[in-house]
Design a protein around this motif. Structure first.
Motif, short mmCIF file in Angstrom:
data_model
loop_
_atom_site.label_atom_id
_atom_site.label_comp_id
_atom_site.label_asym_id
_atom_site.label_seq_id
_atom_site.Cartn_x
_atom_site.Cartn_y
_atom_site.Cartn_z
N UNK A 1 119.61 116.91 73.81
CA UNK A 1 120.36 117.11 72.55
C UNK A 1 121.87 116.96 72.77
N UNK A 2 122.59 116.50 71.73
CA UNK A 2 124.04 116.35 71.87
C UNK A 2 124.73 117.70 71.99
N UNK B 1 128.61 112.42 80.52
CA UNK B 1 129.55 113.11 79.62
C UNK B 1 129.64 112.36 78.29
N UNK B 2 128.57 112.46 77.52
CA UNK B 2 128.54 111.82 76.19
C UNK B 2 128.05 112.85 75.18
N UNK C 1 128.73 104.60 79.90
CA UNK C 1 129.29 105.64 79.03
C UNK C 1 130.52 105.15 78.28
N UNK C 2 131.45 104.53 79.01
CA UNK C 2 132.69 104.14 78.33
C UNK C 2 132.41 103.00 77.33
N UNK C 3 131.46 102.13 77.66
CA UNK C 3 131.08 101.05 76.72
C UNK C 3 130.46 101.65 75.45
N UNK D 1 133.47 110.44 69.19
CA UNK D 1 134.65 111.32 69.11
C UNK D 1 134.87 112.18 70.33
N UNK D 2 133.89 112.28 71.22
CA UNK D 2 134.03 113.22 72.33
C UNK D 2 133.84 114.64 71.87
#
Length: 257
Positions: free
Chosen positions: A29-30, A59-60, A244-246, A254-255
């Protein structure tokens, strides 16, 4: 979401055509605002649990990860040995015959997992090895607007990631796209990220490169193919950080804000 296996029949001949059962689905889950959902697909013989353990370390915070487990089926590559596989495969490349029935059944299972997501959540598919093959196949279904069997493909993918994979069904792909301007137009707007290790002995990098060429010829213009020097048939943190960065930039996440 695990399913019972009680209906596996006692070896009667009709059982061969019975639909295979998918294994357990694991969800990560986020931790922040839920903005995207990505189905992540494991490689041959693996399961959704190990995918979820890998994805939990990323880290997403805005992504919900859905990690299904493929059905257990006899795999030609392994001399008919039963193992978790998204489709049957004789070799890890686009050279062998395509198991269209298996590909479409798994592609439809993935769509079912994503179709329940809220409409404001962006959806995508990623995977490793055979899971990457499945993700790339799904991208072609999305652009063509239909599965290999002609049934309409009902969702729109906002990101596709394929690590150490290949493209099933690539041989006839060009003809299918040449017959449809609409498919070529859709392909241009589906972003794909492919990674492949130069030292991959399981799925040699030439098959990854070939699949990227087939996809760009078909009209997937938003495609990035990156080779990873010295990398074998596995993932490393550096590669996952780039994924992740892509995803962050492609999906406009939004982080932790």
């Amino acid at each position: 979401m695990s399913h019972s296996h009680s209906n596996i029949s006692s070896g009667s001949r009709s059982s061969a055509r019975r639909p295979l059962e998918f294994g357990r689905t694991h969800v990560v889950r986020p931790k922040g605002k839920h903005q995207a959902t990505i189905v992540w697909l494991h490689g041959l013989g693996d399961n959704g649990s190990s995918s979820s353990q890998l994805l939990e370390t990323l880290h997403l915070p805005n992504i919900k990860w859905i990690c299904p487990t493929a059905p257990t089926r006899p795999v030609s590559l392994l001399g008919g040995f039963p193992c978790t596989a998204w489709f049957d495969v004789g070799e890890f490349s686009e050279e062998g015959p395509d198991d269209w029935e298996g590909l479409d059944a798994s592609a439809a299972h993935i769509v079912n997992l994503l179709s329940a997501e809220p409409s404001d959540v962006k959806v995508g598919i990623g995977g490793f090895s055979m899971g990457a093959a499945m993700a790339l196949y799904s991208a072609t279904c999305c652009a063509l607007g239909k599965y290999g069997n002609g049934v309409p493909y009902p969702i729109y993918l906002r990101a596709v990631v394929g690590l150490s994979g290949w493209l099933p069904g690539s041989r006839g792909l060009r003809n299918k796209f040449e017959a449809s301007h609409e498919a070529t137009r859709r392909a241009a707007s589906i972003p794909i990220l492919q990674f492949h290790g130069t030292a991959d002995e399981v799925v040699p990098m030439k098959y990854g490169e070939k699949s990227a060429q087939s996809l760009s010829t078909a009209g997937f213009r938003t495609l990035i193919f990156k080779s990873q020097e010295g990398l074998g048939h596995y993932t490393v943190p550096k590669e996952m950080n780039e994924v992740c960065s892509w995803l962050n930039s492609r999906l406009g996440l939004e982080g932790y804000r």
